[in-house]
Enzyme design. Structure first.
Site, PDB file in Angstrom:
ATOM      1  N   TYR A 135       0.577  -1.338   0.421  1.00  0.00           N
ATOM      2  CA  TYR A 135       0.313   0.575  -0.183  1.00  0.00           C
ATOM      3  C   TYR A 135       0.922   1.033   0.174  1.00  0.00           C
ATOM      4  O   TYR A 135       0.306   2.110  -0.307  1.00  0.00           O
ATOM      5  CB  TYR A 135      -0.985  -0.191   1.205  1.00  0.00           C
ATOM      6  CG  TYR A 135      -2.200  -0.268   1.090  1.00  0.00           C
ATOM      7  CD1 TYR A 135      -2.580  -1.737   0.624  1.00  0.00           C
ATOM      8  CD2 TYR A 135      -3.590  -0.399   1.040  1.00  0.00           C
ATOM      9  CE1 TYR A 135      -3.978  -2.309   0.525  1.00  0.00           C
ATOM     10  CE2 TYR A 135      -4.552  -0.361   1.580  1.00  0.00           C
ATOM     11  CZ  TYR A 135      -4.962  -1.902   0.661  1.00  0.00           C
ATOM     12  OH  TYR A 135      -5.762  -2.395   0.507  1.00  0.00           O
ATOM     13  N   LYS A 185       2.456 -15.353   2.715  1.00  0.00           N
ATOM     14  CA  LYS A 185       3.197 -15.942   1.435  1.00  0.00           C
ATOM     15  C   LYS A 185       4.621 -16.453   1.473  1.00  0.00           C
ATOM     16  O   LYS A 185       4.696 -16.398   0.624  1.00  0.00           O
ATOM     17  CB  LYS A 185       2.729 -15.021  -0.248  1.00  0.00           C
ATOM     18  CG  LYS A 185       2.141 -16.051  -1.050  1.00  0.00           C
ATOM     19  CD  LYS A 185       1.692 -17.832  -0.754  1.00  0.00           C
ATOM     20  CE  LYS A 185       1.171 -17.721  -2.289  1.00  0.00           C
ATOM     21  NZ  LYS A 185       0.172 -18.804  -2.671  1.00  0.00           N
ATOM     22  N   ASP A 217      -3.678 -18.173   0.746  1.00  0.00           N
ATOM     23  CA  ASP A 217      -4.396 -18.364  -0.218  1.00  0.00           C
ATOM     24  C   ASP A 217      -5.730 -20.174   0.191  1.00  0.00           C
ATOM     25  O   ASP A 217      -5.887 -20.025   0.438  1.00  0.00           O
ATOM     26  CB  ASP A 217      -4.108 -19.432  -1.583  1.00  0.00           C
ATOM     27  CG  ASP A 217      -2.764 -20.230  -1.117  1.00  0.00           C
ATOM     28  OD1 ASP A 217      -2.336 -20.102   0.300  1.00  0.00           O
ATOM     29  OD2 ASP A 217      -1.995 -20.613  -2.229  1.00  0.00           O
ATOM     30  N   ASP A 241      -6.565  -6.849   3.975  1.00  0.00           N
ATOM     31  CA  ASP A 241      -7.334  -6.283   3.474  1.00  0.00           C
ATOM     32  C   ASP A 241      -8.747  -7.035   2.960  1.00  0.00           C
ATOM     33  O   ASP A 241      -9.937  -6.775   3.171  1.00  0.00           O
ATOM     34  CB  ASP A 241      -6.992  -5.096   2.049  1.00  0.00           C
ATOM     35  CG  ASP A 241      -8.252  -4.305   1.623  1.00  0.00           C
ATOM     36  OD1 ASP A 241      -8.987  -3.926   1.792  1.00  0.00           O
ATOM     37  OD2 ASP A 241      -8.379  -4.686   0.331  1.00  0.00           O
ATOM     38  N   ASP A 245     -12.026  -8.514   4.718  1.00  0.00           N
ATOM     39  CA  ASP A 245     -13.710  -8.554   4.275  1.00  0.00           C
ATOM     40  C   ASP A 245     -14.721 -10.483   3.805  1.00  0.00           C
ATOM     41  O   ASP A 245     -15.614 -10.124   3.699  1.00  0.00           O
ATOM     42  CB  ASP A 245     -13.372  -7.680   2.379  1.00  0.00           C
ATOM     43  CG  ASP A 245     -13.941  -6.841   2.488  1.00  0.00           C
ATOM     44  OD1 ASP A 245     -13.264  -6.025   3.075  1.00  0.00           O
ATOM     45  OD2 ASP A 245     -13.988  -6.106   1.466  1.00  0.00           O
TER      46      ASP A 245
END
Ligand code: IPM
Ligand code: MG
Length: 350
Positions: A135, A185, A217, A241, A245
């Protein structure tokens, strides 16, 4: 207690109004000052995080935010988009720790698209690093290379950034089920290999808390397959992020979920996890409960007023038990109410 109130855009002003009513009913001494953020600020002053807002936000002990953004600002230059205001205030106030609880209220068990037995009793706390990662990483941009455009961003974390969010996660887990799942990851990205290494180091200070690791994942898959396996999840800005959600939708009612973004002292920005919902703005039908619950988080984390925080949370549970529902969580057999009536119900329950 100085609180900076930023209603923002879309349904922001409507839900903030109800949250302020709840706060004002508590018989606490505080100063409220209102300012502009996001699209509203762009319209008034040409920038999404104006200096006047910066000044108030810096001076305040806590910030209460509605939501920012809307389609009318989507075509603006990137530097003055409403979202830039949100990223700007997070960075400016050093709000690196974003706490996003995903709790399923028993009365809303049918709101989830998952089977009730998969989500009943769900209580996850996602801790998302909020001021680093891709970001904010440099370099970033779009450039010409060999006659075509190339877009690039940089995923970057320093050891100290990972360590401080790690401490937040372990300390939070201590007050809960004492389990932290760190999401990375590391099979592909060096940056997140460092993330994992540092989390393992931080864990040594918390021998009573169990640390596990999961690739992002797989974490996305496990969240819908068996979400109750998680207690605290800690992850970087971008993965957080996305996963937050996803987690919020396990509860079926993003209109219920508050969030806190904290610095290393006690300052915090508190906002609902949902967005500005431009499609229903101005109609008086938005669910104010996530914002009201954000006030509870503010009282708990910034002002140490646990008792008042619990009172608000109990009042929200009570109005659900009484059958009050805004449109987003409505089901047959309950009473559909608007934003203000929901505020009335919470005040009555308080
Ligand atoms: C969030 C939002 C923001 C983010 C956007 C609006 C910049 O999606 O708070 O999760 O990506 O952090
Ligand atoms: Mg998001």
């Amino acid at each position: 207690m100085k609180i900076c109130v930023l209603p923002g855009d879309g349904i922001g002003p409507e839900i903030i109004a109800q949250a302020v009513r709840v706060l004002s009913s508590l018989d606490l001494k505080f100063e409220l000052e209102e300012a502009l953020l996001g699209g509203a600020a762009v319209d008034a002053s040409g920038t999404p995080y104006p200096e006047a807002t910066q000044k108030l936000a810096r001076e305040a002990d806590a910030v209460l935010l509605g939501a920012v953004g809307g389609p009318q600002w989507d075509t603006l230059a990137r530097e003055i988009r409403p979202e830039r205001g949100l990223l700007g205030i997070r960075k400016d106030l050093n709000l690196f720790a974003n706490l996003r609880p995903a709790i399923l209220y028993p009365e809303l068990a049918n709101a989830s698209t998952l089977k009730p037995e998969v989500v009943a009793g769900l209580d996850i706390l996602i801790i998302r690093e909020l001021t680093g990662d891709i970001y904010f990483g440099q370099p970033r941009g779009i450039r010409e290379e060999n006659g075509e455009r190339v877009g690039f961003n940089t995923m970057v974390y320093s050891e100290s950034e990972i360590r401080r969010i790690g401490h937040v996660a372990f300390a939070a887990a201590r007050k809960r089920d004492k389990r932290v799942c760190s999401v990375d990851k590391m099979n592909v990205l060096e940056c997140t290999q460092l993330w994992r290494d540092v989390m393992i180091e931080v864990a040594k200070d918390y021998p009573d808390v169990e640390l596990s690791h999961m690739l992002v994942d797989n974490a996305a898959m496990q969240l819908v397959k068996a979400p109750k396996q998680f207690d605290v999840m800690v992850t970087g800005n971008m993965f957080g992020d996305i996963l937050s959600d996803e987690a919020s939708m396990l509860t079926g009612s993003i209109g219920m979920l508050p969030s806190a973004s904290l610095d290393d002292k006690q300052k915090g920005l508190y906002e609902p996890s949902h967005g500005s919902a431009p499609d229903i703005a101005g109609q008086g039908i938005a669910n104010p409960l996530a914002t009201i619950l954000s006030v509870a988080m503010m009282l708990r984390y910034t002002f140490g007023l646990e008792e008042q925080a619990l009172r608000i949370e109990a009042a929200v549970k009570k109005v659900l038990a009484q059958g009050f529902r805004t449109g987003d969580i409505y089901e047959r057999g309950t009473s559909r109410v608007g934003t203000r009536e929901m505020g009335d119900a919470v005040l009555a329950a308080l």
